[in-house]
Design an enzyme around this catalytic site. Structure first.
Site, PDB file in Angstrom:
ATOM      1  N   TRP A 268     -10.453  -2.269   5.266  1.00  0.00           N
ATOM      2  CA  TRP A 268      -9.031  -2.656   5.199  1.00  0.00           C
ATOM      3  C   TRP A 268      -8.901  -4.147   4.900  1.00  0.00           C
ATOM      4  CZ3 TRP A 268      -4.440  -0.102   5.158  1.00  0.00           C
ATOM      5  CH2 TRP A 268      -3.287  -0.854   5.385  1.00  0.00           C
ATOM      6  N   TRP A 352      11.012  -8.738   8.378  1.00  0.00           N
ATOM      7  CA  TRP A 352       9.578  -8.765   8.672  1.00  0.00           C
ATOM      8  C   TRP A 352       8.962 -10.135   8.407  1.00  0.00           C
ATOM      9  CZ3 TRP A 352       6.181 -10.079   4.824  1.00  0.00           C
ATOM     10  CH2 TRP A 352       6.591  -9.925   3.499  1.00  0.00           C
TER      11      TRP A 352
END
Length: 458
Positions: A268, A352
């Site tokens: 990731w 965000w």
């Protein structure tokens, strides 16, 4: 004596498995250099927690170099200005460095390469970002096929040992005094919790990796339990390059159990770099168009909610525990990061990017690629992301992942509550010095879904 070679260090502060240092050491006298370049980073200047870590990591690296008869040269300024001057001062024939993929570093490498002979090496990721592509040669946008393709190329090469010796130049160029950079907080000194928890530097990274090796086989069963600390806690060491991903991979890959889940987390990290290579402004621009018109809350009420979230005063114990752990230690458990991020975005309806910026300033592992990719995944705005309508229930998550002991550690007002109350204190048991919830879960969910419908034009 042959001409010296400069090694330009950034987020690669180690001697082992460091291709730029290994190559330079084979060519002649080595001058290791770190440049504090706030000008190139501009609005991405390292936050306070990262600067604390950097100070100690540089001090550790310098001490290790001195054991080998070398030292670390410190300079401050714009890399594209400082490095050519240093080449002229020292008569260096080349500059070696590990390649970096943040947009500002890519621009800096181009500028430096026009002025000096710059030799760039791969070494901070499992595979060079941009090299893992589809059959048609296109970069992946979705993690799962990216990881499948990357995993087919694993394991990475065996880590290189650190050079046995590093030849010193006839004379050393002048160096800044690390203390004069004022990277450490003083008024006030808020870093006590960081000092208690972390040992920055290559030796600290090795100790952390040795500790994790014993737990790696149980990674899947423990990594979601905040009270157990079942994650590797290698992220800041990986971010600053005190340990390479290849070293981490080879240290644990044979441990069996569910270690493959941890290897996927290393993947990731590579994936995040692959994303910012395609979308350099990923930390400031939503990847999905409908989020550019999303009705995020603003004004005083929203600012009050943001401040309460930052301070760990939301009235949701698991969220507050995570935010206080972050402030005290510069780190937050991975499961709790997801809960806290989802709460800011979907319960409080705050952009965000506000959360991404807060994490950037307060995390010791604040990494541009990982931070922005993780926030956009949680928001639902990323190229590969969770759906916005999947709204985490923090009270349920807290109980599900046995966070009672974790809450007691970080929210002492609730320490005397029994397990049955601590996740969601009832009005009768709720201490007077612990805040009420900023918003009830059901109301927050309904408000978030209505905002999503508005963003879609429904």
């Amino acid at each position: 004596m042959s001409s010296p070679v400069i090694v330009w260090l950034r987020r690669d502060l180690r001697l082992s498995d460091q291709p730029a240092i290994a190559e330079a050491a084979g060519k002649g006298p080595v001058i290791p250099v770190y440049i504090l370049d706030d000008e190139t980073l501009k609005h991405r200047v390292m936050g306070g927690a990262s600067r604390w870590w950097l100070h100690h990591s540089l001090a550790s690296l310098d001490a290790t170099l001195r054991e080998k008869g070398s030292c670390l040269i410190l300079r401050r300024g714009k890399c594209e200005d400082v490095l050519p001057r240093l080449v002229e001062e020292t008569g260096a024939c080349e500059v070696h460095a590990l390649r970096h993929y943040e947009p500002w570093w890519r621009n800096a490498e181009k500028a430096v390469g026009k002025a000096v002979t710059l030799c760039l090496h791969h070494g901070n990721y499992l595979a060079p970002p941009g090299s893992v592509t589809t059959g048609s040669g296109s970069p992946y946008k979705i993690y799962t096929p990216f990881w499948r393709a990357l995993n087919e190329r694993m394991p990475p090469s065996e880590p290189q040992r650190r050079p046995q010796k590093m030849e010193a130049p006839d004379s050393w160029p002048k160096s800044d005094d690390l203390g004069h950079w004022n990277l450490l907080p003083t008024k006030p000194d808020w870093a006590g919790g960081l000092r208690d928890m972390w040992e920055p530097g290559e030796e600290g990274a090795k100790k952390r990796l040795r500790t994790f090796k014993d737990e790696a086989a149980r990674y899947e069963s423990q990594r979601n339990l905040p009270a157990v600390e079942g994650t590797s806690m290698l992220s800041p060491h990986l971010h600053f390059g005190e340990v390479s991903p290849s070293q981490a991979w080879h240290a644990v890959s044979s441990k069996g159990g569910t270690v493959s889940t941890f290897l996927g987390e290393l993947g990731w990290r590579d994936y995040a770099q692959n994303v910012i290579l395609q979308f350099p402004d990923y930390g400031s621009k939503s990847a999905r168009d409908n989020f550019e018109s999303f009705p995020w809350r603003s004004g005083k009420a929203a600012q009050d909610d943001l401040k309460a979230w930052q301070q760990g005063r939301t009235g949701y114990p698991i969220v507050d525990a995570g935010m206080r752990q972050l402030w005290h230690t510069g780190w937050m458990h991975n499961r709790v990061r997801m809960i806290a991020a989802s709460f800011l975005i979907k319960h409080l309806l705050i952009d965000w990017r506000e959360g991404e910026q807060w994490f950037w300033d307060t995390l010791v592992d604040a990494d541009y690629a990982s931070n922005s990719v993780n926030w956009q995944w949680t928001a639902g705005s990323g190229v590969d992301s969770n759906m916005f309508v999947r709204i985490m229930a923090p009270l349920t998550q807290s109980e599900k992942f046995n966070a009672a002991a974790y809450i007691r550690e970080w929210v002492p007002e609730l320490a005397n509550l029994p397990d049955g109350e601590i996740h969601d204190p009832s009005p009768v048991c709720r201490p007077k010095d612990y805040p009420d919830r900023r918003i009830e879960h059901r109301a927050a969910r309904e408000r978030a879904l209505a905002a999503w419908d508005e963003a879609k034009g429904e």
